[in-house]
Design a protein around this motif. Sequence first.
Motif, PDB file in Angstrom:
ATOM      1  N   ASP A  29       0.819  -1.209   0.000  1.00 10.76           N
ATOM      2  CA  ASP A  29       0.000   0.000   0.000  1.00 10.76           C
ATOM      3  C   ASP A  29       0.857   1.267   0.000  1.00 10.76           C
ATOM      4  O   ASP A  29       0.466   2.299  -0.554  1.00 10.76           O
ATOM      5  N   TRP A  30       2.028   1.180   0.618  1.00 10.87           N
ATOM      6  CA  TRP A  30       2.918   2.342   0.693  1.00 10.87           C
ATOM      7  C   TRP A  30       3.401   2.786  -0.689  1.00 10.87           C
ATOM      8  O   TRP A  30       3.824   3.933  -0.875  1.00 10.87           O
ATOM      9  N   LEU A  31       3.343   1.874  -1.690  1.00 13.56           N
ATOM     10  CA  LEU A  31       3.801   2.234  -3.031  1.00 13.56           C
ATOM     11  C   LEU A  31       2.996   3.392  -3.609  1.00 13.56           C
ATOM     12  O   LEU A  31       3.534   4.252  -4.302  1.00 13.56           O
ATOM     13  N   SER A  32       1.701   3.400  -3.315  1.00  9.11           N
ATOM     14  CA  SER A  32       0.824   4.400  -3.926  1.00  9.11           C
ATOM     15  C   SER A  32       1.167   5.818  -3.497  1.00  9.11           C
ATOM     16  O   SER A  32       0.692   6.779  -4.096  1.00  9.11           O
ATOM     17  N   ARG A  33       2.002   5.958  -2.462  1.00  8.95           N
ATOM     18  CA  ARG A  33       2.362   7.295  -1.970  1.00  8.95           C
ATOM     19  C   ARG A  33       3.699   7.785  -2.529  1.00  8.95           C
ATOM     20  O   ARG A  33       4.145   8.868  -2.178  1.00  8.95           O
ATOM     21  N   LEU A  34       4.333   6.987  -3.388  1.00 10.75           N
ATOM     22  CA  LEU A  34       5.604   7.417  -3.991  1.00 10.75           C
ATOM     23  C   LEU A  34       5.292   8.261  -5.217  1.00 10.75           C
ATOM     24  O   LEU A  34       5.448   7.852  -6.359  1.00 10.75           O
ATOM     25  N   SER A  35       4.878   9.471  -4.971  1.00  9.43           N
ATOM     26  CA  SER A  35       4.294  10.303  -6.020  1.00  9.43           C
ATOM     27  C   SER A  35       5.271  10.704  -7.113  1.00  9.43           C
ATOM     28  O   SER A  35       4.857  11.075  -8.207  1.00  9.43           O
ATOM     29  N   SER A  36       6.578  10.643  -6.838  1.00  8.96           N
ATOM     30  CA  SER A  36       7.557  11.052  -7.848  1.00  8.96           C
ATOM     31  C   SER A  36       8.240   9.860  -8.518  1.00  8.96           C
ATOM     32  O   SER A  36       9.125  10.037  -9.355  1.00  8.96           O
ATOM     33  N   PRO A  39       1.556   8.598 -10.364  1.00  3.86           N
ATOM     34  CA  PRO A  39       1.344   9.570 -11.442  1.00  3.86           C
ATOM     35  C   PRO A  39       2.572   9.804 -12.316  1.00  3.86           C
ATOM     36  O   PRO A  39       2.451  10.334 -13.415  1.00  3.86           O
ATOM     37  N   SER A  40       3.773   9.405 -11.844  1.00  2.00           N
ATOM     38  CA  SER A  40       4.990   9.678 -12.607  1.00  2.00           C
ATOM     39  C   SER A  40       5.641   8.420 -13.159  1.00  2.00           C
ATOM     40  O   SER A  40       6.689   8.502 -13.803  1.00  2.00           O
TER      41      SER A  40
END
Length: 628
Positions: free
Chosen positions: A136-143, A168-169
């Motif tokens: 789940d923590w992967l989804s917060r690696l926005s860059s 998103p990136s």
Amino acid sequence: MHLLFYFLFIFIYINHAETRCIDRDRRALLQFKKGLVDDYALIKSWRNTNKTKDCCKWRGVGCSNDTGQVIKLDLHVDFNASVGQFFGLSGQIDSSLLSLNSLTYLDLSGNSFTRNLSSLQTLDLATTSVVIKNTDWLSRLSSLKYLNLSYIDLSESVGLLNNAITLPSLVELQLESCSLPNNTAKSFNRTMIINSSVSFAVVNINSNDLPNSMIYPWLFNFSSSLTYIDLSNNKLLGIIPEAFGTFKNLQTLDLTNNGLEGGIPSSFQNLSNIQELFLTGNNLNQDLPSLFHNLSGPGPERSLIVLDLSYNQLSGSLPDFTTFTSLKELYLEQNQLNGSFPEKFEKISNLSILDLADNRINGFLPDLYVFASLWELYFERNLLNGTLAEKLEPLSMLESLGASSNSFEGTIFETHVSNLSRLTYLDLSFNSLALEIDSDWSATFQLETISLSSCKLGSSFPGWLRTQTNFSVLDISNTGIIDSVPSWFWESLIPGIRYLNLSSNQIHGLIPDFIFGNQPIIDMSSNNFSGNLPLFPLDTITLKLNDNMLSGPISSLCNLTGLIRLDLSNNKLSGELPDCWNSLNILAILNLEDNGFTGKIPDSIGALEGIDMMSMRGNNLTGNLPSS
């Protein structure tokens, strides 16, 4: 004094034992701790004091007994059944975690991290043997742009693909051989695509044994940004979906080793940028002309460079594939092609590799001048006939030629092959070909593989082989030689010789010692060799000298500890069998029949536990076989 040294040693040993954790890992963990919110004092032991500086004793930390490096970090949420409450961490994950170079197990599942390496662009944990249970923590690696979790254990990572899709990136996703579970795309939500990266280009889910239902619904909702898709070595069944034709920017598609059936859908004509298409190892049964028709859009005909259709069940004749003007490599081996070459090719081809081996292609070879750029040409084990010699002359770039097991006939002179100066691999075996090459001809090429079995080489040992000093494979069996082997030949055998076959001729004379090789297979059977058994390379794995006139004892074989197959039958060998068979304990085939061996069968014969075939009949052996 001795007692003082003893206590000093004990003091040093205890201090060393107490500080097993190495400084670099301790600093990384303490930096990692700074970003965490520990409301329940779960990691209160993480302190850098004299008494607590050994991080290997900290909660959730495991170290290597040999190096002291941190190899395990387990901080998953705890559930207290007596109060019915979860106890976990929150906060953010600091990038210092990536400094734990020896980490092989990571479990942060169930925690609530509000910010998670938000500036991280590359995360590569490939081949580290880390076990990740929660993603789940992967989804917060926005860059994050590049994510590689290949070759690590993701067998419990439900939802990984969904979490990755929201980044998103993200540009590249590598998940090769990581044991993705069959429910890896559980609860797929099409609305997630809205937040996915518009630059997502590369996806590799090779070797995960995933079925259609776990891949297609997830994959076919992406935009046309994908340029590279590798789904090889999974469990994709049925026909290839038309939806692949929507990836108009696709350059590489690899569907190797699945269970796909039918053929290539007509939508592939829309793949205007496709460069590499790998479909080997499936059950495709389309006829080849129809398959090429479904690829014949203006895009694929202009852009396709590599097409691999090997190991399928394709049928029909060969189409005119020269219309694919950029095609460099075409692999069609191991299919059921049963037609012939086209009467005429439309264009000059840019092919460098053409592999048609193991089909039922019949008729004559066409003029090969349109394939003058070929480096490798294989059409062995087909039904081709007619002449071959003059067809070779235009192929000046050729490095490998495989033409064995057809019905070619005629004579090849040195003029036919003198233009092939780059040739290193030559296989003309099992045809009705004759080679009439002057013994003093200085070849323009240096061959590494020479396979001429069942060709007619003449009664003399081929003298032109004297110019060949690089070969590691030589097969001139059943070629009509009635001669002795010249000394220059034995002297020219390179240390890396892997396969030597002189069998089924009438070669006479002695075999000298030659002790160098690269786990060679040696076959000199069915000749007229005489004299004692020579020395052979210690790592020989197959030795066939049957049906000769060799004499004397065989004790020299005791050093060949890598032998798997040994056939000395039908010679004039004599003496007692050596008692060294326990050193040849991987031997699978042993044939000593029809010689003059005497005496008892040694007990060490019983050490041949992996033996599949043993024959000693036709000797004068006595005694009993060992009970083993």
